[in-house]
Design an enzyme around this catalytic site. Structure first.
Site, short mmCIF file in Angstrom:
data_model
loop_
_atom_site.label_atom_id
_atom_site.label_comp_id
_atom_site.label_asym_id
_atom_site.label_seq_id
_atom_site.Cartn_x
_atom_site.Cartn_y
_atom_site.Cartn_z
N LYS A 81 -0.99 -1.06 -4.18
CA LYS A 81 -2.16 -0.19 -4.10
C LYS A 81 -1.64 1.21 -4.30
O LYS A 81 -1.02 1.81 -3.42
CB LYS A 81 -2.87 -0.33 -2.75
CG LYS A 81 -4.12 0.54 -2.65
CD LYS A 81 -4.81 0.38 -1.30
CE LYS A 81 -6.01 1.31 -1.18
NZ LYS A 81 -6.64 1.22 0.17
N TYR A 83 0.87 -1.19 0.00
CA TYR A 83 0.00 0.00 0.00
C TYR A 83 0.90 1.23 0.00
O TYR A 83 1.53 1.55 1.00
CB TYR A 83 -0.91 -0.04 1.23
CG TYR A 83 -1.99 1.01 1.30
CD1 TYR A 83 -2.13 2.01 0.34
CD2 TYR A 83 -2.90 1.00 2.35
CE1 TYR A 83 -3.13 2.96 0.43
CE2 TYR A 83 -3.92 1.95 2.45
CZ TYR A 83 -4.02 2.93 1.49
OH TYR A 83 -5.01 3.88 1.58
#
Length: 304
Positions: A164, A136
């Site tokens: 992400k 992320y």
């Protein structure tokens, strides 16, 4: 073990009862709505999931419950957001034991790790789990950027498979594609840049407002994938004022209010978060009510 990194994967909210315990009944209502809409995965324990307020046993309960609900239809991912490397490894191993099929993983929490420290943190978890990992990358909110040079090193771990992408820099999708091709799958993580990112080559969308509007979210993805850009854009333009509720410090409260409005959630949050009041609440409700009043008729997006 690998995940097909594509499509819409909701970062689901955690449902709480009036007594501040897990509301697994309403949680299942929402998960079933996501599955019915055609989502491609479920992400637990992210920011929207109020992960920082959850006990370890609650995270395990959520993982096990979700695995039982989805029955293998889509992969279940657990977010790893820990302060220590030891804690992150432990959390990853628990998620694997509980049936998760993948991990979303943030850099170290609280301590602003340097590049070398961040890389070693991710690698330590990757080397101690067989689960595929999505890094992320959100330097706006979490103050640590995972650079392309860092990904060069991280991708030596076979199970680090996706990112992400939440840098807010739309050109980063192209940079990642130019540097890594399909070796690093891209899941866009910013609702207000989702369609733009998909059109630039992102493989999928880790979504927020999908929690309240699952069909509209999946429709946008499927339409653009089928080359029906005009149709996708029409829905996206309607959706944008609602999507902007996700890029706000009160995103959890905002999206839970939207879930109430669409009948698949409750407003309960866990302190220190509190429900919205006053003008702030009035504004969010107005955005939601306007969206519902103008809600588009969707095409048969599952059969394009």
């Amino acid at each position: 073990m690998s995940i097909n990194w594509k499509g819409v994967m909701p970062a689901v909210t955690t449902k709480f009862s009036n007594n501040d315990t897990l509301d697994l009944n309403m949680f299942e209502v929402n998960i079933q709505a996501q599955l019915e809409a055609g989502v491609h995965g479920i992400v637990l324990g992210g920011t929207l999931g109020e992960a920082s307020t959850l006990l370890d046993e609650e995270k395990r309960t959520l993982t096990q419950t979700t695995v039982n609900i989805v029955k293998g239809k889509v992969p279940v991912l657990m977010n790893i957001a820990e302060q220590t490397t030891k804690g992150a490894v432990n959390a990853a191993q628990k998620a694997e034991e509980d049936g998760a099929k993948g991990l979303m993983m943030l850099p170290p929490m609280r301590y602003k790790a340097g590049n070398r420290e961040t890389v070693e943190y991710f690698k330590a978890v990757a080397n101690n789990t067989s689960l595929p990992i999505m890094v992320y990358n959100n330097p706006v909110d979490y103050k640590i950027e995972v650079t392309l040079d860092m990904f060069d090193e991280l991708l030596k771990c076979d199970n680090i498979e996706a990112v992400k992408e939440s840098t807010r820099d739309i050109s980063n999708v192209t940079r990642i594609k130019n540097n890594f091709g399909d070796r690093l799958k891209i899941m866009t993580g910013v609702d207000t840049l989702a369609l733009e990112s998909l059109l630039m080559g992102a493989d999928g969308w880790i979504a927020g407002l999908v929690c309240a509007f699952p069909k509209e979210t999946v429709a946008i993805y499927e339409l653009q994938k089928a080359g029906k850009i005009k149709e996708a854009l029409e829905i996206y333009r309607w959706f944008l004022p609602l999507l902007e509720l996700d890029i706000n410090s009160k995103l959890v409260q905002n999206i839970k209010l939207a879930e109430v409005a669409t009948g698949i959630g409750t407003e309960n949050v866990r302190a220190p978060r509190l429900p919205l009041i006053g003008e702030e609440r009035k504004h969010v409700l107005n955005v939601i009510e306007t969206g519902l009043k103008n809600r588009p008729t969707l095409p048969d997006y599952k059969n394009l």
